[in-house]
Write an enzyme that holds these catalytic residues in place. Structure first.
Site, PDB file in Angstrom:
ATOM      1  N   GLU A 131      19.513 -17.015 -10.817  1.00 54.23           N
ATOM      2  CA  GLU A 131      18.945 -18.146 -10.217  1.00 54.23           C
ATOM      3  C   GLU A 131      19.201 -19.427 -11.186  1.00 54.23           C
ATOM      4  O   GLU A 131      18.347 -20.025 -11.855  1.00 54.23           O
ATOM      5  CB  GLU A 131      17.507 -18.084 -10.188  1.00 54.23           C
ATOM      6  CG  GLU A 131      17.092 -17.057  -9.207  1.00 54.23           C
ATOM      7  CD  GLU A 131      15.543 -17.077  -8.773  1.00 54.23           C
ATOM      8  OE1 GLU A 131      14.760 -17.768  -9.375  1.00 54.23           O
ATOM      9  OE2 GLU A 131      15.339 -16.463  -7.606  1.00 54.23           O
ATOM     10  N   GLU A 152      16.982 -10.049  -4.538  1.00 56.61           N
ATOM     11  CA  GLU A 152      15.536 -10.192  -4.636  1.00 56.61           C
ATOM     12  C   GLU A 152      14.783 -10.679  -3.382  1.00 56.61           C
ATOM     13  O   GLU A 152      15.498 -11.503  -2.614  1.00 56.61           O
ATOM     14  CB  GLU A 152      15.092 -11.336  -5.807  1.00 56.61           C
ATOM     15  CG  GLU A 152      15.180 -10.900  -7.272  1.00 56.61           C
ATOM     16  CD  GLU A 152      14.615 -11.979  -7.972  1.00 56.61           C
ATOM     17  OE1 GLU A 152      13.704 -12.724  -7.841  1.00 56.61           O
ATOM     18  OE2 GLU A 152      15.092 -11.893  -9.188  1.00 56.61           O
TER      19      GLU A 152
END
Ligand code: PNW
Length: 448
Positions: free
Chosen positions: A168, A354
């Site tokens: 991320e 995720e």
């Protein structure tokens, strides 16, 4: 007609965690502080003054955790390697004891028949790197990261095949240096923001090279990125087209240079006078072809065609459904559209690296958390993943966030994302209802 939501035999089911969120043992075996240790203790931004000093004590309890993974039936565990364990001061001596921990973890996973999928960086920069170089403000950090990747690849690539460089980008660049949210919680200029992002992207590229150059068997290298997901309000060609355009445009700071090896013109124009000089050759390193694209998928942005050849993102109505944590709007379609747009734009194999949610986790019956909120979320996000696979999009696996409750960054331990409940006072692990549900789904390879 009976409608099922199946998954093929080779579809990989997994679960994920990250080093600072679960390991604890913050000062053990030569580990030095990361920026998150400092932030948790000093910034005042973490709820209840929580820290990752102990967290889930995964560092000592990993055997018990592997047994729970084995019972769950997952084929892969996505975890992250802590840079401050491997090279505690960031660019100096290698700490053998840090390597030893991941050796034990990896060997334990393999013995249990679970593939280790290693993330090199899930935000825990060594504090020394922030102090010496200014963290991602400096190119030296990218170079130090490249060396850390080399050390890691040499140590683990005989047993680890699948690698993620970064987790991320936005969460360790803009949120740290522009939005003053995560460490070092600064509000720098737009110009410096571009440099931070560029250095982080370069670090990713250098790590890809380092893994490939040093791996003992052919590695598969990707990232675990969290773009935003514009979803067509109506599934008609005009709104689908607008949403695909929006997906590429809104995520152009990170995914475009990584997947296409260039900053898009619109992005550079938007930077205007704030655009700093940068090394154009870096983009060849940043844009190296990856083996797969890992995408973290949580919430949607509803999108429509604006009638002028462009797109419009529709703001969320006041009472739009959301999960326990404030930003997590419900939108199970993201697993389908995220996969489809990634394939249509870049023709890559996709893994959902995720997906999950925090829940109230307040209904306990016969000693088990009955997390029906997580269950309804999980079921519908997985149905949409199955839809993508059935329509022929190359979605190859799914990692649930998270295997167990853990340190949720600025929310501390107040948000619980686990399939397994953790009692932080006793470190007792107890599978929730959603764990039993996922176990059955994995067994039958269809959404139940
Ligand atoms: C991800 N948002 O972070 C991280 O990779 C995990 O470490 C984290 O625990 C998990 O998702 C749950 O939050 C995110 O504000 C943090 O949109 C914030 C956002 C999204 C993802």
């Amino acid at each position: 007609m009976k409608i099922e939501y199946p998954f093929p035999k080779d579809f990989l089911f997994g679960a994920a965690t990250a080093s600072y969120q679960v390991e604890g043992a913050a000062a053990e075996d030569g580990r030095l502080p990361s920026v998150w240790d400092t932030h948790a203790k000093n910034s005042g931004l973490v709820k209840n003054g929580d820290t990752g000093d102990v967290a889930c004590d995964h560092y000592h309890r990993y055997r018990e955790d592997i047994a729970l993974m084995k019972n769950l039936g997952i084929g892969a565990y996505r975890f992250s390697c802590a840079w401050p364990r491997i090279i505690p001061d960031g660019d100096g001596a290698v700490n053998q004891k840090g390597i030893d921990f991941y050796d034990r973890l990896i060997d334990g996973l393999l013995e249990a028949g679970i593939e280790p999928w290693m993330t090199l960086y899930h935000w825990d920069t060594p504090q020394a790197i922030e102090d010496k170089f200014g963290g991602w403000r400096s190119r030296k950090t990218a170079e130090a990261f490249g060396r850390y990747a080399e050390v890691t690849a040499k140590a683990f690539s005989d047993r680890v095949t699948n690698w993620f460089t970064m987790n991320e980008f936005v969460c360790f660049t803009n949120r740290c240096y522009l939005d003053a949210h995560f460490p070092p919680a600064l509000s720098l200029s737009q110009k410096e923001g571009f440099e931070v992002r560029h250095n982080a992207l370069l670090a990713h590229g250098l790590a890809v090279q380092a893994i490939r150059a040093n791996a003992k068997k052919t590695p598969k290298v990707g990232i675990a990125e969290n773009p935003v997901y514009p979803i067509p309000v109506i599934e008609t060609e005009e709104h689908i087209e607008a949403s695909r355009k929006a997906f590429r445009a809104i995520n152009s700071q990170y995914l475009t240079p990584i997947m296409e090896g260039a900053y898009p013109a619109e992005y550079l124009e938007r930077m205007g006078a704030d655009l700093p000089g940068y090394n154009r050759d870096d983009l060849k390193i940043i844009g190296q072809k990856l083996d797969f694209l890992g995408l973290n998928m949580y919430f949607p942005l509803w999108c429509e065609n604006d009638g002028k050849g462009g797109f419009r993102i529709i703001p969320f109505p006041k009472d739009y459904p959301k999960m326990h944590i404030s930003w997590l709007r419900y939108g199970p379609d993201v697993t389908y559209w995220g996969t489809r747009f990634a394939k249509e734009l870049w023709n890559m194999d996709v893994y959902i690296t995720e997906n999950g949610c925090s829940g109230g986790d307040d209904k306990e019956i016969d000693g088990q958390i009955k997390d029906t909120d997580r269950l309804v979320y999980f079921r519908h996000y997985l149905r949409n993943a199955s839809r993508a696979v059935q329509e022929g999009y190359p979605l190859k696996g799914y990692f649930h966030w998270s295997l167990m409750d853990n340190f949720e960054w600025n929310e501390g331990f107040s948000e619980r994302f686990g399939l397994i409940h953790v009692d932080y006072a006793t470190q007792k692990r107890t599978p929730k209802l959603s764990y039993d549900w996922y176990r059955q789904v994995i067994k039958e390879r269809r959404v139940l």
